[in-house]
Design an enzyme around this catalytic site. Sequence first.
Site: not given
Lengths: 380, 371
Positions: A132, A164, A247
């Site tokens: 992002s 993150s 995932e």
Amino acid sequence: MDFAYPPEAETFRGELRAWLEANLEPRFRDLGQGLSLDREGIELLREWNRRLAEAGYAAIHWPEAYGGRDAGLLEQVVLAEENDRAGAPPTLNPIGLANIAPAILQHGREDQKRRYLPPMQRGDEIWSQGFSEPGAGSDLAGLETRAVDEGDCFRVTGQKVWNSLGEWADWCQLLVRSDPDKPRHAGISCLLLDMKLPGIEVRPTTTITGESEFAEIFLDDVRVPKDALLGEPDGGWAVAMTTLTSERAGVATLHLGVSRRIARLAETVRARSTPVGPVAREKLARLYLHGRLLERLSQRALSAILSGRAGPEGSLVKLVWSEVEQEIGETAAELLGREALGGEWARTRLAARSYSIAGGTTQVNKNIVAQRVLGLPRDR
Amino acid sequence: MDFEWSEEQALLRESVARFLSDRADLESVRRCWGDDTGLGDGVWEGMCELGLPGLLVPEAEGGTGLGSLEMGVVAEELGRVVHPGPLVTSAFVATPLLAEVADEDARWEWLPGLTRGELRATLALEAQVETTGESRLSGELPLLHDAAAAELWLVPVGSGPALDLFAVERDDPGVSRRPLGQVDGSRRLFAATLEDAQARRVASGSQAADALASARDRASVCLTADAVGAAERALQLACAYALEREQFGRPIGSFQSIQHLLVDMLSDLEQVRAATVHALWALDQPDVQERRLATAVARAAANERLPRLGASAIQVFGGIGFTWESDIHLFDKRLCSAASLGELAAVTLERLADAVLGEASKNGGEARGSA
């Protein structure tokens, strides 16, 4: 139709449960909830991560050649269930193991796999994702961080947000605009960025919970070696798609945390007021219902993947999950009053605000489901 | 972890769906809207040819010997065409109860006819009735599904170890019935009065009570599976309309506001479906507590989500959806009446509250006590 797990999965569960009982010391338990950690917490988590890696439980879905077990989806679900049951902490590299590693495995060179995967698995090196940007959120292909091919290296300049673990990361899977003249999706490359390179500045992002689980990364003329390229030059979009869709076990395990939080809220409410009043009973009953529905939907999504059926459940799980998580926070506030103004329940409520934003906003997800599942035309 | 329909179940669905779309389409539903029996022109006979009345009857007794999942497949398909006939009532609720616990004489007399569909039965899910002398019943039956189509009525008296299950004949002079005033003309709901009606005791005691509890759960999950079928069709009709209807020079389905409404409907549908299929599976599992909880979750889900799905479907159709001519109200009515039948929605929620607060549910306690 059979909701039981096959015997192989139950055998794996038995072994894992015994191992967790023997190895999960109290100091590791419930560590790192919310990933807001200090250096000491990180090192403790790393120690746990190494134990997992040595026992072969850190990345069971990876190929055996790289330290995994070639485990199928059901075993990954069993692993998540048992970790949840035992109160085991999360891995130090959640995004690395589940999202970045599949991209390296699919698009990487052999030397990249050998170099990056073992330390990622052990938690020796922490990975973050540089996707992002301030101007590229839901519209990821609008990213503008520029990589100029200088012959011996890429010179990279730009800004990334919502990384993150960015503050602790040793490596970053970075998406860059390598050719601004090509159509948007065709001019993107993926680089495996060493966060120690000169010209990189990391600033923690303080979120509304007051924690800094994310960071911003500023890249100013960073000279990135050419061999950092993952996949083809200008082939970064394919790498990003592998990362974003890999995932699969995630959809089948989101309900675990939800069920645990709902049970804890019910316990807390019951401990505060006996008997529990009728309105509180209804709120808790509906919350419980919604938790069970999420669980059933997750199971159907899992079953669809296992059987190769194309079903809408997988696209809906994340939407439903964010709604239930938010309802938990709101219900806690209603039933616990000022007690929920601080501490665990306040954090739950605030953190849940992000669940309908991160990983694809609810609004964009609904557009995608409307078009891909229901066959409706694009808005213009 | 296998949540998928088997090949045989898919084939069953296909053959039932083909039959219903050929012989029992929405036009035929409208033709018998609100009539006494909902039997239609030869539709019941066609179902008998497919063997549907004996679906749950053991093979040794002349039936097909299939289970609750297959029953759910058929119920979903019935919901897709808002089918008005008595199949669920007779074949999926009353007949298997009789097959499970009725004494030898009763089975010999009625089961072959029920299995072949020459006879139909209904179970009084509610009964305020007492015995008046030997083999006589008097009292009120506040809710009887398909009481006009079913020649044989099963009436429970008492509960637990003191339960007696009686059979009463529709045409007995001591029996009178009246239709319940209600808006869903795709269902046949009655109340009845028994005045010294001739009755035959067909089963009694704890075993009968267990079978009755299981029949109630089966009725509940059938209602939900039927609603899942109706909701799926309502969503399909709404999507098709959103693609076809143009305003401001483009299909209304291209507007995000309409798209998000339809996605919310899909989300509700898939959640209720997942809970319902799980409940269908749980019906045939030995764990009674698990069965009761799965049933409650499926029912509560349908109660909470499907009436709002029906309302949203009408919203997508706009003004035309509010007319009798449009078919979408048939589905809305079916979804709303499903939520108002069976266990009271508020009682189901109480059971979930008991579950989340970890208390022994009163109803669950009874089931355990008699299991």
